[in-house]
Design an enzyme around this catalytic site. Structure first.
Site, PDB file in Angstrom:
ATOM      1  N   ASP A  92      13.443  35.742  -6.628  1.00 17.01           N
ATOM      2  CA  ASP A  92      14.052  34.591  -5.882  1.00 17.01           C
ATOM      3  C   ASP A  92      15.609  33.987  -6.663  1.00 17.01           C
ATOM      4  OD1 ASP A  92      12.543  33.878  -8.348  1.00 17.01           O
ATOM      5  OD2 ASP A  92      12.331  31.902  -7.464  1.00 17.01           O
ATOM      6  N   GLU A 143      10.104  32.624  -9.514  1.00 14.05           N
ATOM      7  CA  GLU A 143      10.711  31.876 -10.821  1.00 14.05           C
ATOM      8  C   GLU A 143      10.950  30.743 -10.794  1.00 14.05           C
ATOM      9  OE1 GLU A 143      12.331  31.302 -14.615  1.00 14.05           O
ATOM     10  OE2 GLU A 143      13.400  31.688 -12.623  1.00 14.05           O
ATOM     11  N   GLU A 144      12.022  30.366  -9.878  1.00 14.63           N
ATOM     12  CA  GLU A 144      12.860  29.179  -9.742  1.00 14.63           C
ATOM     13  C   GLU A 144      12.155  28.041  -9.512  1.00 14.63           C
ATOM     14  OE1 GLU A 144      15.741  29.207 -11.035  1.00 14.63           O
ATOM     15  OE2 GLU A 144      16.608  31.106 -10.893  1.00 14.63           O
TER      16      GLU A 144
HETATM   17 ZN   LIG Z   1      16.412  33.426 -13.499  1.00 16.57          ZN
END
Ligand SMILES: [Zn+2]
Length: 409
Positions: A97, A162-163
């Site tokens: 992502d 992840e974000e």
């Molecule tokens: Zn990153």
């Protein structure tokens, strides 16, 4: 020829394919759905096809159900290149992502079109996390092409989300028990331009939202209002001062070496100037040295909220659900750290240094389970910035370090 020269030569041969893959990664919009993007489906299909065309022994998808996207899931891909006598796996984990482009007017090129110029590739995701993803998967490809099988397994994990917290990414894989207790992790999602910094520790994360509820009225009649902005601003200033002055111990392991407490986002309130807002919302983002307990800190902030509610005759509530104490650092003398240090030295001549950072990576989720993690990459720290780029030189250099490291595992 020596191994290190063979690896460097092989990576050089793979350069055109690496550049092409890096551009392709940038050109597929995979902005996290919780920040308004389409998610990782399309980019995961591209990456899975690439991995399937190579000699991996096992490729598996773990789709985390998520109703935030029309297709209903967030993809995670794992690929294993088996060792000769495997007893454990060395994982290279990167995320698919991306963060949104932000203010488009600050970009010199279209963020979702990869532009190669002066030895760099520009575009959203080129560095975060495209560069390390391409370097690590092509490091395995180099070993495959050279006919090198390490003693133990090499694993590639390409994750979603992840974000915005990793619930549908690394945390989902941990919950599905994908990883073994002897496994080691390289998480190349942070680094410095000289390629010397290895991250072994992270600060605790503490985010909170202050909502001040007063009473709206016409600006000319403050006697009928309870001004939420005045109360909210005074409270926020007091909290800012309290946190920065109270929790001020320094630790040279970290950069910066102190805890940070920053007022950040302020939610919109009223559209017009002549209304006294009845609601005020202010957010803080704090990165706290592991010596402090974030629960204790938030208890003090909540005490202050009660005091300021009384003082200004408003209701101040705090949402602090987004916080976690940092897990124990990966020990400096762990064999994983030694292996990475030796690989960096061997392939680049650089003498690495270790330390802690304030940003959060997937490593925190794994360290919480006692799994050792190193975070290392060569980056100009362009993540989340306009005109994000990666230097092609870094792509190649990091791939050669990863390939060497894999060959010795
Ligand atoms: Zn990153």
């Amino acid at each position: 020829m020596e191994l290190k020269k063979l690896i460097a030569q092989k990576i050089k041969e793979l350069q055109p394919d690496m550049i092409e893959a890096s551009k392709k990664f940038v050109s597929i919009n995979s902005v996290n759905p919780r920040t308004g993007g389409p998610g990782e489906k399309e980019v995961s299909e591209y990456l899975q096809a690439v991995l399937q065309s190579w000699k991996f022994d096992e490729i598996k998808r773990y789709d985390a159900p998520d109703s935030a996207v029309p297709y209903g899931y967030r993809p995670n891909i794992i690929a294993i290149y088996k060792g000769k006598n495997p007893s454990k796996t060395l994982w290279f984990m990167t995320h698919m992502d991306k963060v949104p482009a932000g203010d488009i007017s600050l970009w010199n090129t279209d963020p979702y079109t990869a532009v190669e110029k002066d030895g760099k590739i520009y575009g959203r995701g080129s560095e975060d996390n495209g560069s390390s993803m391409i370097s690590s998967i092509f490091a395995v490809k180099a070993l495959m092409d050279m006919g090198i099988r390490p003693e133990n397994n090499i694993g590639i994990a390409l994750v979603s989300d992840e974000e915005t917290g990793s619930e549908y990414g690394i945390q989902y894989l941990i919950d599905q028990k994908v990883f073994g207790k002897n496994d080691w992790f390289v998480i190349p999602d942070s680094g410095e331009p000289d390629g010397a910094f290895i991250e072994l520790a992270e600060k605790s994360m503490m985010r909170f939202k202050i909502t001040t509820q007063g009473k709206q009225a016409h600006a000319s009649m403050p006697n009928l209002a309870k001004n939420a902005v005045r109360a909210g601003m005074n409270f926020a200033v007091a909290v800012d001062k309290f946190l920065n002055e109270t929790y001020n111990v320094t630790d040279p392991l970290f950069d910066p070496p102190y805890s940070t407490f920053e007022p950040t986002k302020k939610d919109n309130n009223v559209e017009n100037i002549n209304t006294i807002p009845g609601t005020d919302v202010q957010h803080f983002d704090c990165r706290v040295l592991p010596m402090y307990d974030v629960n204790d800190i938030m208890a003090k902030v909540k005490d202050m909220a009660r005091e300021y509610s009384r003082k200004y005759d408003v209701t101040i509530t705090i949402d602090d659900s987004d916080k976690r104490n940092a897990p124990a650092p990966t020990p400096e003398d762990h064999d994983l750290v030694k292996l990475l240090k030796a690989s960096i030295k061997e392939m680049t001549g650089i003498i690495p240094r270790t330390g802690g950072i304030g940003g959060g990576t997937c490593a925190a989720h794994l360290r919480a389970y006692g799994i050792p993690c190193v975070v290392w990459a060569t980056l100009d720290e362009m993540a989340h910035q306009p005109n994000e780029y990666i230097k092609i030189e870094y792509l190649l250099k990091d791939a050669s370090v990863y390939a060497y490291m894999m060959s010795k595992f």
